[in-house]
Design a protein around this motif. Structure first.
Motif, mmCIF file in Angstrom:
data_model
loop_
_atom_site.group_PDB
_atom_site.id
_atom_site.type_symbol
_atom_site.label_atom_id
_atom_site.label_comp_id
_atom_site.label_asym_id
_atom_site.label_seq_id
_atom_site.Cartn_x
_atom_site.Cartn_y
_atom_site.Cartn_z
ATOM 1 N N LEU A 1 -45.283 0.214 -2.129
ATOM 2 C CA LEU A 1 -46.141 1.396 -1.998
ATOM 3 C C LEU A 1 -46.324 2.136 -3.317
ATOM 4 N N PHE B 1 -49.646 3.310 -4.521
ATOM 5 C CA PHE B 1 -50.348 4.409 -3.850
ATOM 6 C C PHE B 1 -50.067 5.757 -4.503
ATOM 7 N N THR C 1 -49.735 9.240 -2.615
ATOM 8 C CA THR C 1 -49.610 9.122 -1.165
ATOM 9 C C THR C 1 -48.402 8.269 -0.764
ATOM 10 N N GLN C 2 -47.597 7.861 -1.773
ATOM 11 C CA GLN C 2 -46.467 6.986 -1.492
ATOM 12 C C GLN C 2 -45.550 7.558 -0.412
ATOM 13 N N ILE D 1 -46.118 9.833 1.852
ATOM 14 C CA ILE D 1 -46.750 9.956 3.173
ATOM 15 C C ILE D 1 -46.793 8.592 3.859
ATOM 16 N N ALA D 2 -47.222 7.573 3.097
ATOM 17 C CA ALA D 2 -47.283 6.221 3.663
ATOM 18 C C ALA D 2 -45.889 5.759 4.082
ATOM 19 N N PHE D 3 -44.909 6.108 3.267
ATOM 20 C CA PHE D 3 -43.533 5.728 3.561
ATOM 21 C C PHE D 3 -43.070 6.387 4.861
ATOM 22 N N ALA E 1 -44.919 7.413 7.292
ATOM 23 C CA ALA E 1 -45.624 6.819 8.423
ATOM 24 C C ALA E 1 -44.974 5.506 8.829
ATOM 25 N N LEU E 2 -44.614 4.695 7.826
ATOM 26 C CA LEU E 2 -43.960 3.418 8.128
ATOM 27 C C LEU E 2 -42.615 3.619 8.825
#
Ligand SMILES: Nc1ncnc2c1ncn2[C@@H]1O[C@H](COP(=O)(O)OP(=O)(O)OP(=O)(O)O)[C@@H](O)[C@H]1O
Ligand SMILES: [Mg+2]
Lengths: 261, 331
Positions: free
Chosen positions: B273, B276, B279-280, B282-284, B286-287
């Motif tokens: 990630l 990104f 947004t790293q 946030i994506a993390f 979410a995962l």
């Protein structure tokens, strides 16, 4: 010989006197029943004896030695076992592992021995496993050795819990309502098991029980608590006829009679 | 077939693969591999405390930091060589970990979580504001350790030292949890009162669990300072703490294999990630949610249902005991 003795035990929670001047003595090899209405202080009495609650008056002697005020794990090491009103098996362990945990006080391996696993440590583990297996055989639960504790039925958990306290060869075991929720067949099995624990293992038993049938069947003597006070003590037959006990159990007596017959 | 996908085989393959990485991979991959090993050490130590002993503590990143600062500052202020500073930093973290067992005897659950979180924030504050000693927010440089007379450049020396430490620490943890000590941990987690009634000393075993996890985090910290040649407060903040916790939850609480799997999975996801950028996180997050929703008991619990060899007994001697076992073996 007196195996367990309470002298003038007292404890208050806020305004409530949960135990007041409670004294009794249990002979070696005796099965003692403790009965009394809900909230009489029975569980509190066991908690005081095994060191979970510190009394504000009185003392407890185990085989003649004072144990009042010692930590529960130290008292356990002196030879006092305990089961609980609700099953307290360790959920994340199998049946066999639960029993091996009961041997904690007898095994010795320290952090280094455990981490680097020498031969002595492995031999100790092996002995613990064999002993756990024997204890399971004693209560007839060896079929379930590899089950997760939480997969057992309520009654099975009770029996395994009893085996877990027996495994360290205690002098005295305190049982808090072992028959709760058992069917009649199971009750007869428990009756036999308790006698065998006394006769074959020489363990002195102190048992809180509401099921009068079991109390009448196995107990040598019965102590009756009400409102934190001992109101009667004697053989089951004598106690059940005692006027004060009948009064304390008013409305329960008929029920007790029916179950006893 | 499924035996081949068992825990032991995969772990042995993992160690072999990690050992081989520097022979073909570029320095970036070597660096990520090294970070992965430190996270495995951190996750295993934290899982002993949280997953096995059931102590909801939130100071792992602080212990990690104490190990790193201790190691780095001893070198910078006193000229202590790395091979002496690193064990000292790790031991310091262990001692502070041990001290935490004392409040843990009185506090449990959320109260313990809050107390340890407060301690972690205090540690971070010291890193940031005790500038005369810690050099404040900017952090400080530490000299790369020398591995002479071995023919290893500093980064490869640290890489193999980390591999050695990881293998040893995982093996030690694996032995400890399968002993009477591991059973005492789980007993305390599953029922303190019953544990005491069986003769288990709560203070002693909480202290062992806190001390072990402090030592593991401290060792990771000591290696971390040499991996980056640089120590600064932001490496030991709340995000770092959440990351360690997430590793053991995603992998599986109360499972050492879970710690390894969780640390590996999240390290690789974080690296993937990295592109990104902003947004790293946030994506993390979410995962992480996806993992927790679909595998609430962790990856290892899901594996256990499908494959053999992922059970983790709490005893060394396996199989069915008793004379009956011999009788059964006869035809
Ligand atoms: N830790 C505690 N704090 C405050 N009050 C308590 C505590 N433990 C027990 N009590 C009170 O002491 C009294 C005796 O409780 P105890 O649990 O010993 O009764 P019991 O005889 O075991 O009842 P039961 O048959 O329902 O199990 C009750 O009034 C209870 O509310
Ligand atoms: Mg009760």
């Amino acid at each position: 010989m007196t195996m367990l003795e309470a002298r003038g035990l007292g404890i208050g929670f806020g305004g409530v006197r949960a135990l007041d001047d409670v004294s009794f003595a249990v002979r070696e090899g005796e099965i003692r029943g403790i009965i009394g209405p809900n909230g009489a202080g029975k569980t509190t009495l066991l908690n005081v004896i095994c060191g979970l609650v510190r009394p504000d008056a009185g003392e407890v002697l185990l085989a003649g030695e004072p144990i009042t005020g010692l930590k529960p794990n130290v008292i356990a090491g002196r030879g006092l076992g305990r089961t609980f009103q609700t099953s307290q098996l360790f959920r994340g362990m199998t049946v066999l592992e639960n029993l091996m945990t009961g041997l904690h006080g007898e095994t010795r391996a320290g952090l280094f021995a455990a981490a680097f696993g020498g031969r002595a440590m492995l031999a100790e583990e092996e002995r613990a496993r064999e002993k756990a297996w024997k204890a399971l055989e004693f209560v007839g639960m060896e079929r379930f050795w590899d089950r997760p504790a939480q997969a057992l039925s309520f009654g099975q958990q009770r029996v395994v819990e009893i085996a877990r306290t027996l495994i360290s060869e205690p002098k005295v075991v305190l049982l808090d309502e072992p028959a709760v929720g058992l069917s009649l067949n199971r009750l007869a099995e428990l009756d036999r098991l308790l006698r065998r624990i006394r006769d074959e293992r020489g363990v002195t038993l102190v048992m809180i029980e509401h099921v009068i049938r079991l109390v009448m069947g196995v107990c040598d003597r019965v102590t009756v608590l009400q409102g934190g006070v001992v109101i009667a003590e004697g053989t089951p037959d004598a106690v059940i006829e005692d006027a004060r006990v009948i009064e304390a159990y008013l409305g329960r007596r008929v029920d007790a009679r029916r179950r006893a017959s | 077939m499924s035996r081949l996908l068992g825990r032991r085989t995969l772990l042995a393959l993992g160690v072999a693969a990690l050992a081989a990485v520097p022979t073909f991979a570029n320095p970036y991959v070597v660096f990520v591999g090294n970070q992965l090993m430190l996270y495995v050490i951190l996750a295993v130590g934290l899982n002993i405390l949280v997953g096995y002993a059931g102590q909801l503590a939130f100071a792992n990143a602080a212990m990690f930091g104490i190990g790193a600062y201790g190691t780095g500052l001893l070198q910078v202020h006193f000229g202590v060589p790395y091979y002496a500073a690193a064990p000292a930093g790790a031991l310091l973290a262990m001692l502070i970990g041990l001290a935490m067992a004392w409040p843990a005897l009185r506090l449990s659950g959320l109260y313990l979580a809050l107390a340890t979180l407060a301690f972690a924030q205090f540690t971070l504050w010291v890193f940031l504001h005790w500038e005369s000693v810690t050099f404040g927010a900017g952090g400080f440089k530490v000299p790369p350790p020398s591995f002479a007379p071995l023919p290893l450049p500093s980064n490869l020396g640290i890489y193999y030292l980390s591999l050695l430490a990881m293998a040893a620490l995982v093996a030690i943890a694996w032995n400890v949890v399968r002993s009477r000590i591991g059973r005492a941990f789980v007993a305390i987690r599953d029922g303190e009162v019953a544990a005491q009634a069986l003769g288990i000393d709560l203070f002693r075993y909480k202290a062992i669990a806190f001390g072990m996890s402090g030592l593991y985090a401290g060792i990771a910290g000591a290696l971390h300072s040499a991996l980056l040649n640089y120590v600064s407060p932001e490496g030991f903040d709340l995000f770092q703490m959440v990351l360690h916790k997430a590793m053991i939850v995603v992998g599986g609480l109360g499972s050492l294999a879970g710690s390894v799997v969780g640390a590996t999975t999240l390290t690789l996801i974080l690296e993937a990630l990295r592109e990104f950028k902003s947004t790293q996180e946030i994506a993390f997050g979410a995962l992480l949610l996806v993992f927790v929703i679909f595998m609430p008991d962790g990856i290892v619990a899901a594996l256990k249902q499908r494959l053999q060899g992922w059970e983790e007994p709490l005893r060394r001697v396996r199989g069915r005991p008793g004379a009956a076992a011999g009788a059964e073996a006869r035809p």
